[in-house]
Design a protein around this motif. Structure first.
Motif, short mmCIF file in Angstrom:
data_model
loop_
_atom_site.label_atom_id
_atom_site.label_comp_id
_atom_site.label_asym_id
_atom_site.label_seq_id
_atom_site.Cartn_x
_atom_site.Cartn_y
_atom_site.Cartn_z
N ILE A 43 0.87 -1.18 0.00
CA ILE A 43 0.00 0.00 0.00
C ILE A 43 0.91 1.23 0.00
CG2 ILE A 43 -1.69 1.35 1.30
CD1 ILE A 43 -2.88 -1.14 0.05
N ASN A 44 0.79 2.05 -1.05
CA ASN A 44 1.63 3.23 -1.17
C ASN A 44 1.37 4.19 0.00
OD1 ASN A 44 2.79 2.42 -3.67
ND2 ASN A 44 0.93 3.09 -4.73
N ALA A 45 2.45 4.68 0.60
CA ALA A 45 2.29 5.46 1.82
C ALA A 45 2.99 6.80 1.82
CB ALA A 45 2.77 4.64 3.02
N ALA A 46 4.12 6.91 1.14
CA ALA A 46 4.89 8.16 1.25
C ALA A 46 5.82 8.30 0.06
CB ALA A 46 5.72 8.16 2.54
N ILE A 47 6.30 9.53 -0.13
CA ILE A 47 7.31 9.80 -1.14
C ILE A 47 8.46 10.56 -0.48
CG2 ILE A 47 5.79 9.79 -3.14
CD1 ILE A 47 5.66 12.81 -3.00
N ALA A 48 9.66 10.38 -1.03
CA ALA A 48 10.82 11.16 -0.57
C ALA A 48 10.90 12.39 -1.45
CB ALA A 48 12.09 10.32 -0.68
N SER A 49 10.62 13.55 -0.88
CA SER A 49 10.52 14.75 -1.70
C SER A 49 10.81 16.00 -0.88
CB SER A 49 9.11 14.85 -2.33
OG SER A 49 8.95 16.07 -3.00
N GLN A 50 11.45 16.96 -1.49
CA GLN A 50 11.66 18.27 -0.88
C GLN A 50 10.58 19.26 -1.29
OE1 GLN A 50 14.14 18.86 1.37
NE2 GLN A 50 14.70 16.69 1.14
N THR A 51 9.78 18.88 -2.31
CA THR A 51 8.80 19.81 -2.86
C THR A 51 7.37 19.36 -2.66
OG1 THR A 51 8.81 18.73 -5.03
CG2 THR A 51 10.45 20.45 -4.65
N GLY A 52 7.16 18.10 -2.25
CA GLY A 52 5.81 17.57 -2.16
C GLY A 52 5.40 16.82 -3.41
N ALA A 53 6.19 16.93 -4.46
CA ALA A 53 5.93 16.20 -5.70
C ALA A 53 6.95 15.07 -5.84
CB ALA A 53 6.01 17.14 -6.90
N TYR A 54 6.64 14.15 -6.72
CA TYR A 54 7.52 12.99 -6.92
C TYR A 54 8.90 13.40 -7.38
CZ TYR A 54 9.39 8.75 -9.08
OH TYR A 54 10.18 7.70 -9.43
N GLU A 55 9.95 12.87 -6.74
CA GLU A 55 11.32 13.19 -7.10
C GLU A 55 12.18 11.95 -7.29
OE1 GLU A 55 12.90 15.92 -4.25
OE2 GLU A 55 11.61 17.56 -4.87
N GLY A 56 11.56 10.79 -7.41
CA GLY A 56 12.36 9.60 -7.73
C GLY A 56 12.14 8.39 -6.86
N TYR A 57 11.64 8.58 -5.63
CA TYR A 57 11.46 7.44 -4.74
C TYR A 57 10.11 7.49 -4.05
CZ TYR A 57 16.45 6.64 -5.36
OH TYR A 57 17.68 6.40 -5.92
N SER A 58 9.50 6.34 -3.91
CA SER A 58 8.26 6.24 -3.16
C SER A 58 8.34 5.01 -2.27
CB SER A 58 7.05 6.17 -4.10
OG SER A 58 7.17 5.07 -4.99
N PHE A 59 7.45 4.94 -1.29
CA PHE A 59 7.53 3.89 -0.28
C PHE A 59 6.15 3.29 -0.05
CE2 PHE A 59 10.85 6.96 0.42
CZ PHE A 59 11.98 6.17 0.59
N PRO B 19 4.49 -3.19 3.09
CA PRO B 19 4.44 -4.55 2.53
C PRO B 19 3.09 -5.21 2.78
CG PRO B 19 6.47 -4.21 3.75
CD PRO B 19 5.60 -3.02 4.04
N VAL B 20 2.61 -5.96 1.82
CA VAL B 20 1.27 -6.53 1.91
C VAL B 20 1.16 -7.58 3.00
CG1 VAL B 20 1.53 -8.44 0.25
CG2 VAL B 20 -0.69 -7.28 0.49
N ASN B 21 2.23 -8.27 3.35
CA ASN B 21 2.12 -9.26 4.42
C ASN B 21 1.79 -8.59 5.75
OD1 ASN B 21 2.81 -11.03 2.42
ND2 ASN B 21 4.55 -11.93 3.48
N LEU B 22 2.32 -7.39 5.97
CA LEU B 22 1.95 -6.62 7.15
C LEU B 22 0.53 -6.08 7.00
CD1 LEU B 22 2.63 -5.31 9.86
CD2 LEU B 22 3.69 -3.41 8.59
N VAL B 23 0.18 -5.63 5.81
CA VAL B 23 -1.18 -5.13 5.54
C VAL B 23 -2.21 -6.22 5.85
CG1 VAL B 23 -2.76 -4.32 3.74
CG2 VAL B 23 -0.38 -3.50 3.79
N ARG B 24 -1.96 -7.42 5.38
CA ARG B 24 -2.90 -8.53 5.58
C ARG B 24 -3.11 -8.81 7.07
NH1 ARG B 24 -1.45 -13.34 1.98
NH2 ARG B 24 0.54 -13.02 3.04
N LYS B 25 -2.03 -8.79 7.85
CA LYS B 25 -2.13 -9.02 9.29
C LYS B 25 -2.97 -7.93 9.95
CE LYS B 25 -0.98 -10.02 13.65
NZ LYS B 25 -1.35 -8.79 14.36
#
Length: 365
Positions: free
Chosen positions: A245-261, A264-270
């Motif tokens: 489940i998409n949760a956060a991005i690494a950004s200095q501007t609030g927009a996408y800059e190359g990495y997202s986080f 993991p679904v195994n934790l989501v399922r639990k």
């Protein structure tokens, strides 16, 4: 409670049922032998041709078709903004909706995980919401209720009154490999679902965004483009299975800059199963205080390997204590799943419930 001790060649195994049943295997911790240095051997460095073309058998269309109708737009209306509200993806409310003076309007995405209307999203998407409106890919709108939330994992479960909905099935995030192709699917603009592609850049990332001693941060890092409003959307593999489940991005501007986080679904399922069955999270603990091993700490403690998690203290009477785990041990794996650092270990333990049996591999001098 009683303790069962069995002897094996070169190992000791103890068991006890206290929250988690802890088994452990003790290995002699010895410095690795170094290979002899061979001088005057010069090898030609081979030429490697690189290509940025996709493999011919890589097809995203099936995964995209499975995903777009199972990902929804979530609009939340909040009367008073709580102090802990922090939408990591920011808000496009001024751009899309405008904001009344008396209310905060925010939004994100969500993933339908059952045909009868259960939807998983991020906790920060619905935190403090007085009203939740879900819009499906076919523009159909429905109100939703919160079933339960988990701030320590930034997950929430909501439900709409519906049946026969398109939904995503769970994959297995433990089997993911760095370099594997993935799709990020969200519905940020309340139009239709959007799909971007990328690869898994890293696993078990701790980016320190949740805070709190009980937070579990063991994210999947990808370079799939994820922008404001995609929070709570799906990360899927090329088979169209939900892997995060998409949760956060690494950004200095609030927009996408190359990495997202992504979580993991195994934790989501639990977490989802706990919220469905109990309305709250059932957390399991080994009964130890632990810390990462960095170069300075390894030098101070005369450790020969930086991999693993150092046991700083064992809680008296806990499962770990009765199983024989001791201060100074280094945990290296849980049920044969490597735990190279604290984030990875917490992500693994977070998938278990009180009373589950786990096998802990560790090093001891």
């Amino acid at each position: 409670m009683k303790t069962i001790i069995k002897s094996f060649v070169g190992a000791v195994v103890g068991t006890i049922l206290v929250l988690l049943i802890a088994f452990f295997v003790i290995k002699q911790h010895k410095p690795e032998q170094t290979a002899p240095i061979v001088k005057n051997q010069i090898q030609k460095i081979p030429e490697v041709k690189t290509s940025y073309l996709l493999p011919q058998n890589t097809d995203f269309t099936v995964a995209a078709a499975k995903s777009v109708n199972a990902v929804v737009h979530i609009k939340t209306i909040i009367g008073i903004k709580p102090q802990n509200y922090d939408n990591f993806f920011g808000s496009l409310r001024d751009y899309l909706y405008g904001q009344p003076q008396q209310a905060l309007i925010a939004f994100g995405s969500g993933v339908v995980i059952s045909p009868n209307g259960y939807i998983v999203t991020n906790n920060h998407v619905v935190d403090g919401a007085d009203k939740i409106i879900v819009t499906f890919n076919n523009k159909r709108e429905m109100g939703a209720n919160i079933i339960g939330t988990s701030p320590s994992t930034d997950l929430a479960l909501i439900k709409v009154d519906a049946k026969d909905l398109p939904y995503l099935t769970y994959g297995n995030s433990d089997n993911l490999k760095v370099g594997q192709w993935v799709l990020a699917v969200g519905n940020p603009f309340n139009l239709t679902s959007t799909v971007t592609a990328g690869i898994i850049s890293a696993k078990a990332r701790d980016i320190h965004i949740l805070g709190g001693k009980t937070a579990i941060e063991s994210y999947i890092q990808t370079d799939a483009a994820v922008n404001p409003g995609n929070s709570g959307g799906a990360l899927v593999n090329t088979a169209g299975q939900l892997i995060g489940i998409n949760a956060a991005i690494a950004s200095q501007t609030g927009a996408y800059e190359g990495y997202s986080f992504a979580i993991p679904v195994n934790l989501v399922r639990k977490v989802v199963n706990d919220l469905m069955n109990y309305g709250q999270i059932q957390r399991a603990y080994l009964g130890v205080q632990i810390r990462d091993i960095d170069a300075d700490f390894a030098k101070k403690m005369h450790l020969h390997d930086l991999n693993g998690v150092y046991v700083a203290m064992v809680v008296e009477g806990s499962g770990a204590d009765k199983a024989g785990i001791k201060k100074g041990d280094i945990i290296t794996a849980i049920d044969n799943h490597p735990a190279k650092d604290l984030s990875e270990l917490l992500g693994i333990i977070g998938q278990y419930s009180p009373g589950n049996v786990v096998r802990v591999s560790l090093l001891r001098d």
